[in-house]
Design an enzyme around this catalytic site. Structure first.
Site, PDB file in Angstrom:
ATOM      1  N   GLY A  23       0.821  -1.204   0.000  1.00  0.00           N
ATOM      2  CA  GLY A  23       0.000   0.000   0.000  1.00  0.00           C
ATOM      3  C   GLY A  23       0.855   1.254   0.000  1.00  0.00           C
ATOM      4  N   ASN A  24       0.217   2.391  -0.205  1.00  0.00           N
ATOM      5  CA  ASN A  24       0.923   3.667  -0.226  1.00  0.00           C
ATOM      6  C   ASN A  24      -0.073   4.810  -0.066  1.00  0.00           C
ATOM      7  OD1 ASN A  24       0.177   3.707  -3.296  1.00  0.00           O
ATOM      8  ND2 ASN A  24       1.606   1.995  -3.071  1.00  0.00           N
ATOM      9  N   GLU A  68       4.341   2.718  -6.963  1.00  0.00           N
ATOM     10  CA  GLU A  68       3.053   3.103  -7.539  1.00  0.00           C
ATOM     11  C   GLU A  68       2.956   4.603  -7.801  1.00  0.00           C
ATOM     12  OE1 GLU A  68       1.255   1.031  -8.724  1.00  0.00           O
ATOM     13  OE2 GLU A  68       1.311  -0.822  -7.575  1.00  0.00           O
ATOM     14  N   HIS A  87      -3.838   4.021  -1.206  1.00  0.00           N
ATOM     15  CA  HIS A  87      -3.852   2.722  -1.884  1.00  0.00           C
ATOM     16  C   HIS A  87      -3.645   1.633  -0.845  1.00  0.00           C
ATOM     17  CE1 HIS A  87      -3.235  -0.619  -4.446  1.00  0.00           C
ATOM     18  NE2 HIS A  87      -1.912  -0.620  -4.404  1.00  0.00           N
ATOM     19  N   HIS A  89      -4.755  -2.733   0.461  1.00  0.00           N
ATOM     20  CA  HIS A  89      -5.043  -4.095  -0.001  1.00  0.00           C
ATOM     21  C   HIS A  89      -6.006  -4.788   0.965  1.00  0.00           C
ATOM     22  CE1 HIS A  89      -0.933  -4.317  -2.326  1.00  0.00           C
ATOM     23  NE2 HIS A  89      -1.745  -3.403  -2.803  1.00  0.00           N
TER      24      HIS A  89
END
Length: 212
Positions: A23-24, A68, A87, A89
């Protein structure tokens, strides 16, 4: 901005939206984007590590940015109303990504905060320009998009809206999967969903901006 990034990563960890370093998070500030760096565990992340880049992707400060980054930049370039991107998951949204092409308009808070429907973007390799373009296409004017066989991206006019959108989308994905299992469910008409969405954008959201 860096403090806001740290607050956001604590939020996504505490709410079970990510595992490990996946994620980010990013925030736009005028001509620069602040984004989580690549491969750093969230519990080890410090302000000085957070990446700062320009809109050409050139590193200005901090460590190497998330892989990303192209997707974040593409969203910012195409959505002037977006100033934050999350972002993650999460389990239910990612499950939807492998079984469906969209979540229809099921519940009012989802269509208001996220959009009339939540699309699943076409698959492309992580970090690729192709993924970035697929995400922008599927996101359109909404505040959430599910990435095929990958995860979830939510956006907002600020980081709080993007984080709230993540929670609402994950809850909606869970409800959608339950309804698929039951096999018989109702949806909000697209016309009513658009009315609800506009009510949020021109009412509730504007109030938050005014007092924010």
């Amino acid at each position: 901005m860096k403090e806001e990034i740290l607050r956001a990563v604590r939020f996504i960890v505490e709410n079970g939206l990510v595992k490990g370093t996946w994620g980010n998070v990013s925030i736009r500030d005028k001509d620069y984007v602040y984004i989580t760096p690549s491969g750093i565990p969230y519990d080890k992340l410090k302000e000085e590590m957070i990446s700062v880049v320009d809109f050409n992707g050139r590193l200005i400060d901090g460590l190497k940015p998330s892989s990303e980054l192209p997707t974040h930049l593409e969203i910012y370039k195409n959505r002037k109303d977006v100033n934050a991107i999350v972002h993650t998951h999460p389990v239910f949204s990612t499950t939807v990504s492998v079984v469906s092409s969209e979540i229809p308009p099921l519940i009012e808070d989802a269509v208001m905060i996220l959009g009339p429907e939540i699309k699943v973007s076409e698959y492309a390799l992580p970090g690729s320009i192709e993924l970035a373009k697929n995400v922008v296409d599927a996101l359109s004017d909404n505040n959430a998009v599910i990435l095929k066989n990958h995860g979830l991206i939510t956006v907002g006019f600020d980081i709080d809206e993007a984080l709230t959108a993540s929670l609402v989308c994950e809850k909606t994905a869970e409800i959608y999967l339950y309804t698929l299992n039951i096999g018989n469910f109702s949806t909000i008409s697209y016309e009513d969903a658009v009315i609800l969405r506009n009510k949020y954008l021109n009412g509730y959201r504007q109030i938050k901006k005014d007092i924010g």
